[in-house]
Design a protein around this motif. Structure first.
Motif, mmCIF file in Angstrom:
data_model
loop_
_atom_site.group_PDB
_atom_site.id
_atom_site.type_symbol
_atom_site.label_atom_id
_atom_site.label_comp_id
_atom_site.label_asym_id
_atom_site.label_seq_id
_atom_site.Cartn_x
_atom_site.Cartn_y
_atom_site.Cartn_z
ATOM 1 N N SER A 82 -8.433 -15.944 3.242
ATOM 2 C CA SER A 82 -8.935 -15.855 1.869
ATOM 3 C C SER A 82 -9.428 -14.458 1.502
ATOM 4 O O SER A 82 -9.182 -13.983 0.399
ATOM 5 C CB SER A 82 -10.025 -16.894 1.626
ATOM 6 N N SER A 83 -10.108 -13.775 2.403
ATOM 7 C CA SER A 83 -10.600 -12.432 2.049
ATOM 8 C C SER A 83 -9.433 -11.445 1.912
ATOM 9 O O SER A 83 -9.475 -10.539 1.073
ATOM 10 C CB SER A 83 -11.610 -11.934 3.082
ATOM 11 N N ALA A 88 -5.851 -8.047 -1.571
ATOM 12 C CA ALA A 88 -4.500 -7.792 -2.087
ATOM 13 C C ALA A 88 -4.481 -7.857 -3.613
ATOM 14 O O ALA A 88 -3.854 -7.014 -4.273
ATOM 15 C CB ALA A 88 -3.514 -8.793 -1.505
ATOM 16 N N MET A 89 -5.166 -8.846 -4.184
ATOM 17 C CA MET A 89 -5.218 -8.966 -5.644
ATOM 18 C C MET A 89 -5.863 -7.722 -6.256
ATOM 19 O O MET A 89 -5.397 -7.208 -7.275
ATOM 20 C CB MET A 89 -6.002 -10.220 -6.060
ATOM 21 N N THR A 90 -6.927 -7.249 -5.643
ATOM 22 C CA THR A 90 -7.607 -6.054 -6.148
ATOM 23 C C THR A 90 -6.654 -4.855 -6.132
ATOM 24 O O THR A 90 -6.564 -4.102 -7.109
ATOM 25 C CB THR A 90 -8.860 -5.756 -5.296
ATOM 26 N N CYS A 91 -5.914 -4.689 -5.031
ATOM 27 C CA CYS A 91 -4.961 -3.575 -4.928
ATOM 28 C C CYS A 91 -3.863 -3.690 -5.984
ATOM 29 O O CYS A 91 -3.481 -2.700 -6.610
ATOM 30 C CB CYS A 91 -4.341 -3.524 -3.538
ATOM 31 N N PHE A 92 -3.299 -4.888 -6.172
ATOM 32 C CA PHE A 92 -2.242 -5.077 -7.164
ATOM 33 C C PHE A 92 -2.720 -4.695 -8.557
ATOM 34 O O PHE A 92 -2.013 -4.063 -9.328
ATOM 35 C CB PHE A 92 -1.720 -6.513 -7.168
ATOM 36 N N LYS A 96 -1.522 -1.561 -10.913
ATOM 37 C CA LYS A 96 -0.873 -2.089 -12.117
ATOM 38 C C LYS A 96 0.458 -2.779 -11.800
ATOM 39 O O LYS A 96 1.446 -2.636 -12.501
ATOM 40 C CB LYS A 96 -0.678 -0.989 -13.163
ATOM 41 N N LEU A 97 0.476 -3.524 -10.708
ATOM 42 C CA LEU A 97 1.647 -4.324 -10.326
ATOM 43 C C LEU A 97 1.394 -5.768 -10.786
ATOM 44 O O LEU A 97 1.131 -6.672 -10.006
ATOM 45 C CB LEU A 97 1.867 -4.260 -8.806
ATOM 46 N N ARG A 98 1.478 -5.948 -12.112
ATOM 47 C CA ARG A 98 1.107 -7.218 -12.709
ATOM 48 C C ARG A 98 1.980 -8.381 -12.226
ATOM 49 O O ARG A 98 1.488 -9.465 -11.965
ATOM 50 C CB ARG A 98 1.150 -7.120 -14.233
ATOM 51 N N SER A 99 3.302 -8.200 -12.085
ATOM 52 C CA SER A 99 4.167 -9.322 -11.678
ATOM 53 C C SER A 99 3.848 -9.757 -10.250
ATOM 54 O O SER A 99 3.838 -10.953 -9.945
ATOM 55 C CB SER A 99 5.646 -8.958 -11.816
ATOM 56 N N ASN A 102 0.669 -11.702 -10.427
ATOM 57 C CA ASN A 102 0.896 -13.049 -10.967
ATOM 58 C C ASN A 102 1.497 -13.975 -9.916
ATOM 59 O O ASN A 102 1.135 -15.145 -9.823
ATOM 60 C CB ASN A 102 1.791 -12.991 -12.197
ATOM 61 N N LYS A 103 2.451 -13.456 -9.117
ATOM 62 C CA LYS A 103 3.045 -14.268 -8.063
ATOM 63 C C LYS A 103 2.002 -14.643 -7.013
ATOM 64 O O LYS A 103 1.934 -15.782 -6.558
ATOM 65 C CB LYS A 103 4.210 -13.540 -7.398
ATOM 66 N N LEU A 104 1.183 -13.677 -6.641
ATOM 67 C CA LEU A 104 0.130 -13.951 -5.667
ATOM 68 C C LEU A 104 -0.876 -14.947 -6.232
ATOM 69 O O LEU A 104 -1.323 -15.848 -5.524
ATOM 70 C CB LEU A 104 -0.565 -12.652 -5.263
ATOM 71 N N ALA A 105 -1.193 -14.826 -7.494
ATOM 72 C CA ALA A 105 -2.124 -15.771 -8.128
ATOM 73 C C ALA A 105 -1.547 -17.180 -8.116
ATOM 74 O O ALA A 105 -2.282 -18.154 -7.883
ATOM 75 C CB ALA A 105 -2.427 -15.332 -9.555
#
Length: 131
Positions: A82-83, A88-92, A96-99, A102-105
């Motif tokens: 989880s951490s 990873a979300m913070t880095c994306f 500015k790697l929005r897609s 979104n896939k990770l989300a």
């Protein structure tokens, strides 16, 4: 004077049960007033005593696991990672790697759906079915 011999006196009532059929253990559960009233109502409608109604329910239903073995393994992995997902979300977002974000989300949402099964609400805590 004649003496009468006494005949053996018989005990009245129901004959004793065999030892293997006697119930000797007591299990105590706590219920709210509403739960107790509901159980009493159901047992009365079924025409049996409350204890018999509860006993029947305890032995005639099967508790089904909320998670399959595969889902349990996935949940353990999710909890361990989880951490890393958060980082990873913070880095994306920073890159500015929005897609990709979104896939990770979407993957995270799917994983949380599995994790919710670990702690469902009290109304659906266990799934019961007749054997």
């Amino acid at each position: 004077m004649t003496t009468m011999s006494k005949s053996p006196t018989r005990k009245g009532g129901r004959p004793s049960k065999p030892t293997d059929e006697k119930r000797t253990h007591v299990v105590t559960i706590k219920l709210t007033d509403a739960e107790h009233a509901d159980l009493k109502k159901r047992s009365k409608a079924a025409g049996v005593k409350l204890a018999e109604y509860v006993r029947h329910g305890a032995f005639r239903l099967t508790i089904v696991s909320r998670l399959t073995e595969i889902e349990k393994e996935i949940a353990r992995g999710i909890l361990n990672l989880s951490s890393d997902f958060n980082q990873a979300m913070t880095c994306f977002h920073q890159l500015k790697l929005r897609s990709a974000a979104n896939k990770l989300a979407a993957v995270v949402d799917w994983m949380f759906d599995i994790l919710k099964k670990l702690r469902p609400n009290k109304e659906t805590d266990y799934v019961c079915k007749n054997p």
